[in-house]
Design a protein around this motif. Structure first.
Motif, short mmCIF file in Angstrom:
data_model
loop_
_atom_site.label_atom_id
_atom_site.label_comp_id
_atom_site.label_asym_id
_atom_site.label_seq_id
_atom_site.Cartn_x
_atom_site.Cartn_y
_atom_site.Cartn_z
N GLN A 19 0.81 -1.22 0.00
CA GLN A 19 0.00 0.00 0.00
C GLN A 19 0.84 1.28 0.00
O GLN A 19 1.72 1.47 0.84
CB GLN A 19 -0.93 0.01 1.21
N GLY A 20 0.59 2.13 -0.99
CA GLY A 20 1.24 3.42 -1.07
C GLY A 20 2.66 3.40 -1.59
O GLY A 20 3.33 4.43 -1.57
N LYS A 21 3.14 2.26 -2.08
CA LYS A 21 4.52 2.16 -2.56
C LYS A 21 4.55 2.00 -4.08
O LYS A 21 3.97 1.06 -4.62
CB LYS A 21 5.23 0.99 -1.89
N GLU A 22 5.23 2.93 -4.72
CA GLU A 22 5.25 2.95 -6.18
C GLU A 22 5.82 1.66 -6.77
O GLU A 22 6.74 1.06 -6.23
CB GLU A 22 6.07 4.14 -6.67
N LYS A 23 5.22 1.25 -7.89
CA LYS A 23 5.59 0.05 -8.64
C LYS A 23 5.37 -1.23 -7.83
O LYS A 23 6.14 -2.18 -7.91
CB LYS A 23 7.02 0.17 -9.18
#
Length: 278
Positions: free
Chosen positions: A197-201
């Motif tokens: 959750q909320g972490k790019e890629k």
């Protein structure tokens, strides 16, 4: 001694004899020589034997050495701290060594990893955009032709299955796609969410028909595990997120498809933004 009387001659005192002769070699009582000064003082006279001088005096007392047991508590603590320090240094050195390795070698070291880049080089060429539904030989798919529109992968957590065709395009951009059986216990799903959750890629979605409870995909790589506590999940993410991209680290993960459903949305193809050049 003479005694003189007034007007008369001197008279000598009368000596009364006891009839006893003095013992041979023994001076009379009045003829004893005076004791030398200092004689009789402790340690001063010749008659007082000195310790260790061969006389009959008392021998010196040798001190008794008390043997104390060795205190093992501090020694054990010191040894334990030393072992811990060596262990920490060793782990740190190993981590530095591992971090210095090329990511491909670190990927090879993940137990159970399947590297499709070695198995099927044509599969991982990339850039093959096709409309409509696409049949994949690997489930979930790890590479191959895909829709021009990618699935939004900015740490998105999807509560329903998503289209393979959009997800594969996200993998091409360097995303790690985590999938799980719909019947995975809620606490396990929550652990997976916390990693994504909320972490790019990164993105997460349920997936029907998995042969293992959890499956992780990156472009050309796949790892299947039994539960969310498996440490290889973190290894997979750390090693392959962004690194597995064949379009470079600047490939977009936002402005993609955010809807769920397994049918690809071809009507979105012409609205996708231009990809930044590497």
């Amino acid at each position: 001694m003479s005694i003189s009387t007034p007007g008369g001659p001197e008279r000598r005192p009368t000596v009364v004899s006891t009839g006893k002769k003095p013992a041979a070699g023994r001076p009379a009582a009045g003829d004893k020589p005076a004791a030398k000064a200092g004689a009789g003082k402790a340690g001063g006279g010749k008659g007082t034997p000195r310790p260790g001088a061969g006389g009959k005096g008392r021998k010196p007392v040798t001190p008794v050495k008390v043997s104390q047991g060795r205190s093992w508590g501090p020694i054990a603590l010191f040894v334990a701290v030393g072992v811990l320090a060596v262990g920490i240094i060793g782990i740190g050195a190993w981590a530095v060594y591992q971090g210095a390795q090329p990511w491909q070698k670190r990927a090879d070291a993940i137990n159970g990893m399947v590297d499709f880049r070695k198995k099927d080089k044509d599969l991982v060429k990339g850039g093959n955009h096709q409309p409509g539904a696409i049949k994949y030989d690997v489930s979930p798919p790890v590479a191959g032709p895909h829709n021009q529109a990618w699935q939004n992968c900015m740490g998105d957590v999807y509560d329903a299955p998503i289209a393979n065709e959009h997800a594969v395009h996200s993998l091409e951009h360097g995303t790690v796609w985590i999938t799980y059986r719909p019947d995975l216990p809620a606490d396990q799903v929550e652990k997976l969410k916390s990693k994504v959750q909320g972490k790019e890629k990164l993105m997460l979605s349920p997936y029907e028909g998995l042969d293992k409870p959890i499956s992780l995909q990156a472009w050309g790589f796949q790892l299947k595990v039994d539960n969310a506590d498996d440490s290889r999940i973190d290894d997979f993410i750390k090693t392959l997120r962004v690194n597995a991209s064949i379009e470079g680290p600047n490939a977009l993960c936002d402005q993609g498809v955010t809807a769920t459903g397994t049918t690809p949305r071809d009507n979105l193809q012409n609205n996708m933004p231009e990809q930044p050049t590497q």
